[in-house]
Design a protein around this motif. Structure first.
Motif, PDB file in Angstrom:
ATOM      1  N   GLY A   1       0.816  -1.205   0.000  1.00  9.11           N
ATOM      2  CA  GLY A   1       0.000   0.000   0.000  1.00  9.11           C
ATOM      3  C   GLY A   1       0.853   1.260   0.000  1.00  9.11           C
ATOM      4  O   GLY A   1       1.775   1.394   0.804  1.00  9.11           O
ATOM      5  N   GLY A   2       0.560   2.188  -0.909  1.00  8.58           N
ATOM      6  CA  GLY A   2       1.279   3.458  -0.971  1.00  8.58           C
ATOM      7  C   GLY A   2       2.693   3.356  -1.496  1.00  8.58           C
ATOM      8  O   GLY A   2       3.459   4.315  -1.395  1.00  8.58           O
ATOM      9  N   ARG A   3       3.074   2.224  -2.067  1.00  8.70           N
ATOM     10  CA  ARG A   3       4.425   2.034  -2.588  1.00  8.70           C
ATOM     11  C   ARG A   3       4.381   1.783  -4.087  1.00  8.70           C
ATOM     12  O   ARG A   3       3.452   1.155  -4.603  1.00  8.70           O
ATOM     13  N   THR A   4       5.404   2.244  -4.783  1.00  5.67           N
ATOM     14  CA  THR A   4       5.555   1.923  -6.189  1.00  5.67           C
ATOM     15  C   THR A   4       6.065   0.492  -6.320  1.00  5.67           C
ATOM     16  O   THR A   4       6.523  -0.117  -5.340  1.00  5.67           O
ATOM     17  N   VAL A   5       5.998  -0.035  -7.539  1.00  6.45           N
ATOM     18  CA  VAL A   5       6.497  -1.390  -7.767  1.00  6.45           C
ATOM     19  C   VAL A   5       7.974  -1.475  -7.417  1.00  6.45           C
ATOM     20  O   VAL A   5       8.420  -2.430  -6.762  1.00  6.45           O
ATOM     21  N   ASP A   6       8.758  -0.479  -7.823  1.00  8.10           N
ATOM     22  CA  ASP A   6      10.195  -0.489  -7.524  1.00  8.10           C
ATOM     23  C   ASP A   6      10.445  -0.486  -6.022  1.00  8.10           C
ATOM     24  O   ASP A   6      11.363  -1.171  -5.535  1.00  8.10           O
ATOM     25  N   GLU A   7       9.632   0.275  -5.280  1.00  8.08           N
ATOM     26  CA  GLU A   7       9.808   0.308  -3.828  1.00  8.08           C
ATOM     27  C   GLU A   7       9.457  -1.044  -3.202  1.00  8.08           C
ATOM     28  O   GLU A   7      10.152  -1.515  -2.285  1.00  8.08           O
ATOM     29  N   VAL A   8       8.392  -1.679  -3.698  1.00 10.87           N
ATOM     30  CA  VAL A   8       8.023  -2.999  -3.183  1.00 10.87           C
ATOM     31  C   VAL A   8       9.125  -4.007  -3.469  1.00 10.87           C
ATOM     32  O   VAL A   8       9.491  -4.824  -2.617  1.00 10.87           O
ATOM     33  N   VAL A   9       9.693  -3.949  -4.673  1.00 10.98           N
ATOM     34  CA  VAL A   9      10.777  -4.863  -5.042  1.00 10.98           C
ATOM     35  C   VAL A   9      11.955  -4.730  -4.087  1.00 10.98           C
ATOM     36  O   VAL A   9      12.521  -5.735  -3.627  1.00 10.98           O
ATOM     37  N   GLU A  10      12.325  -3.519  -3.768  1.00 12.26           N
ATOM     38  CA  GLU A  10      13.458  -3.320  -2.863  1.00 12.26           C
ATOM     39  C   GLU A  10      13.165  -3.861  -1.471  1.00 12.26           C
ATOM     40  O   GLU A  10      14.037  -4.456  -0.827  1.00 12.26           O
ATOM     41  N   VAL A  11      11.929  -3.672  -0.990  1.00 13.63           N
ATOM     42  CA  VAL A  11      11.567  -4.190   0.326  1.00 13.63           C
ATOM     43  C   VAL A  11      11.602  -5.722   0.321  1.00 13.63           C
ATOM     44  O   VAL A  11      12.109  -6.360   1.254  1.00 13.63           O
ATOM     45  N   VAL A  12      11.062  -6.341  -0.740  1.00 12.87           N
ATOM     46  CA  VAL A  12      11.068  -7.803  -0.827  1.00 12.87           C
ATOM     47  C   VAL A  12      12.494  -8.330  -0.886  1.00 12.87           C
ATOM     48  O   VAL A  12      12.854  -9.289  -0.198  1.00 12.87           O
ATOM     49  N   ARG A  13      13.323  -7.696  -1.693  1.00 16.45           N
ATOM     50  CA  ARG A  13      14.713  -8.149  -1.809  1.00 16.45           C
ATOM     51  C   ARG A  13      15.438  -8.059  -0.470  1.00 16.45           C
ATOM     52  O   ARG A  13      16.182  -8.970  -0.096  1.00 16.45           O
ATOM     53  N   ALA A  14      15.209  -6.981   0.251  1.00 14.00           N
ATOM     54  CA  ALA A  14      15.854  -6.830   1.550  1.00 14.00           C
ATOM     55  C   ALA A  14      15.355  -7.885   2.530  1.00 14.00           C
ATOM     56  O   ALA A  14      16.136  -8.460   3.300  1.00 14.00           O
ATOM     57  N   ALA A  15      14.049  -8.175   2.487  1.00 15.85           N
ATOM     58  CA  ALA A  15      13.485  -9.173   3.399  1.00 15.85           C
ATOM     59  C   ALA A  15      14.008 -10.567   3.072  1.00 15.85           C
ATOM     60  O   ALA A  15      14.342 -11.346   3.972  1.00 15.85           O
ATOM     61  N   VAL A  16      14.107 -10.892   1.791  1.00  9.32           N
ATOM     62  CA  VAL A  16      14.627 -12.205   1.396  1.00  9.32           C
ATOM     63  C   VAL A  16      16.095 -12.325   1.769  1.00  9.32           C
ATOM     64  O   VAL A  16      16.554 -13.344   2.274  1.00  9.32           O
ATOM     65  N   GLY A  17      16.852 -11.245   1.545  1.00  8.00           N
ATOM     66  CA  GLY A  17      18.277 -11.280   1.828  1.00  8.00           C
ATOM     67  C   GLY A  17      18.609 -11.384   3.300  1.00  8.00           C
ATOM     68  O   GLY A  17      19.640 -11.957   3.673  1.00  8.00           O
ATOM     69  N   SER A  18      17.723 -10.863   4.153  1.00  6.14           N
ATOM     70  CA  SER A  18      18.000 -10.881   5.594  1.00  6.14           C
ATOM     71  C   SER A  18      17.424 -12.105   6.282  1.00  6.14           C
ATOM     72  O   SER A  18      17.641 -12.309   7.473  1.00  6.14           O
ATOM     73  N   ARG A  19      16.694 -12.924   5.544  1.00  7.42           N
ATOM     74  CA  ARG A  19      16.062 -14.093   6.151  1.00  7.42           C
ATOM     75  C   ARG A  19      17.109 -15.164   6.443  1.00  7.42           C
ATOM     76  O   ARG A  19      17.919 -15.500   5.592  1.00  7.42           O
ATOM     77  N   SER A  20      17.059 -15.712   7.627  1.00  8.50           N
ATOM     78  CA  SER A  20      18.006 -16.749   8.006  1.00  8.50           C
ATOM     79  C   SER A  20      17.747 -18.017   7.202  1.00  8.50           C
ATOM     80  O   SER A  20      16.588 -18.381   6.985  1.00  8.50           O
ATOM     81  N   PRO A  21      18.800 -18.688   6.768  1.00  8.26           N
ATOM     82  CA  PRO A  21      18.606 -19.932   6.014  1.00  8.26           C
ATOM     83  C   PRO A  21      17.848 -20.955   6.838  1.00  8.26           C
ATOM     84  O   PRO A  21      18.007 -21.038   8.045  1.00  8.26           O
ATOM     85  N   GLY A  22      17.034 -21.727   6.178  1.00  9.44           N
ATOM     86  CA  GLY A  22      16.274 -22.754   6.880  1.00  9.44           C
ATOM     87  C   GLY A  22      15.047 -23.128   6.092  1.00  9.44           C
ATOM     88  O   GLY A  22      14.711 -22.499   5.103  1.00  9.44           O
TER      89      GLY A  22
END
Length: 386
Positions: free
Chosen positions: A156-177
């Protein structure tokens, strides 16, 4: 062939899910493009493209989708793809059928969310689908009650590019498992997903609608698909481009894309046949006799009829202009939207050139589309089969 037997390691899967209107397709396609551009061998799948089989007793065809996704992951693995982005609606009680594909696949389930007013605005204003608002909001409430996700990202309230960056950061910071949805035993997976040739006694008819860019392949093929259903037959539909989104990391060599498409078509045809389909309609480019021979071999012993649509300069020009401004239907990879006049001219010239080359190669039975309604064209296509 087998839906889960591959000597190559299965790629990791990031599945973007949520109700219609939260930006799953736009985010998924942008992630695929971004990771590919950075050198990561990546694939992309819109899950809806793997379940077009009607009529059916399974409203969302999720078991067919699961088996077809297993086939796609094998094809991607054979192309050395390391990461696959999947986007699409999935119910909580369906997720296990996908997560249980196993075979070494590691899953990350990322739920995209948006406030109800944002969903309503997107479906009404951007997609002109107000009839979907009630079901979309109800599906969001269903997901809230189950709360099954590895990650959640608010669009909500985010552009596609902004959502992509948030998703990438969340995936990158997720602990393996492992994902919160664990895999099924390997033996059980193979028993459920194995595909060993066409079902006994099945006579699958395959109709491929091909031609150059903007000639009307998707529109005509979809009309053929619907017409076959109206005739009382169980039909399946595949878009060749939609099952071949794959990048080697720096580019997608034409041979690699072709191999992935051919492999997917061969296995998915068998899966659709096992699910009851008697007709499979294909839409997409088949450029030369060598490519045609590859599809024919992959589909054997099914009967393959190829119909090549043709159009003159004026028709192609009008269709490119229409595609550039239309908003209702937006498939992943559609690069004809919002084109400048100069870019439209380039597409038209390339389409006409490709059309001449395919005609010279004598691929398929020619059917002219100039100034004709789609139902008449579809009837001509079916006449080639009959």
């Amino acid at each position: 062939m087998c839906g889960v037997s591959s000597s190559a390691a299965r790629p990791d899967v990031l599945w973007l899910f949520g109700p219609p209107g939260v930006g799953k397709t736009a985010t998924g396609w942008s992630l695929y493009r971004a990771w590919s551009a950075e050198g990561t061998p990546t694939g992309y799948v819109d899950i809806d493209q793997l379940g077009m089989l009607y009529p059916t007793t399974d409203p969302r065809n999720h078991r067919v989708k699961a088996r077809n996704l297993a086939a796609a992951l094998d094809a991607f693995a054979a192309a050395d793809v390391r990461r696959v982005v999947v986007s699409g609606v999935v119910d909580p009680d369906e997720m296990a059928d996908f997560a249980h594909l196993g075979g070494g696949t590691r899953w990350v389930w990322c739920r995209l969310t948006a406030p109800a007013p944002a969903i309503r605005h997107r479906l009404t204003t951007h997609r002109d689908q107000p009839e979907m608002v009630h079901d979309a909001i109800a599906h969001a409430e269903l997901l809230d009650r189950h709360d099954i996700a590895d990650l959640r990202v608010d669009t909500g309230g985010r552009t596609v590019d902004e959502v992509v960056e948030v998703v990438r950061a969340a995936v990158g910071s997720r602990s393996p498992g492992p994902s919160r949805i664990g895999p099924a035993p390997a033996e059980e997976q193979r028993a459920e997903l194995a595909v060993e040739g066409m079902p006994s006694g099945c006579a699958l008819t395959v109709i491929a609608v091909t031609g150059p860019r903007a000639v009307g392949k998707s529109t005509v093929a979809w009309e053929v698909f619907q017409r076959v259903q109206r005739e009382g037959r169980v039909a399946a539909f595949l878009d060749l481009e939609q099952i071949g989104f794959v990048s080697s990391g720096t580019a997608a060599p034409s041979a690699m894309v072709r191999d992935v498409r051919v492999t997917n078509v061969g296995v998915m045809a068998r899966i659709f046949a096992e699910a009851g389909a008697t007709v499979l309609v294909l839409s997409g480019p088949i450029a030369d006799p060598r490519e045609l021979a590859a599809y024919t071999a992959a589909l054997a012993p099914a009967q393959l009829t190829v119909v090549r649509l043709t159009a003159d300069d004026a028709s192609v020009r009008d269709r490119v202009a229409h595609r550039s401004v239309q908003r209702l239907l937006h498939l992943p990879g559609d690069d004809l939207r919002d084109l400048s006049a100069e870019a439209q001219r380039d597409v038209v010239q390339r389409s006409l050139r490709d059309g001449r080359e395919v005609a010279a190669a004598s691929v398929g039975h020619p059917v002219n589309t100039d100034g004709r309604p789609v139902d008449q064209i579809a009837e001509d296509v079916l006449a080639q089969v009959r």
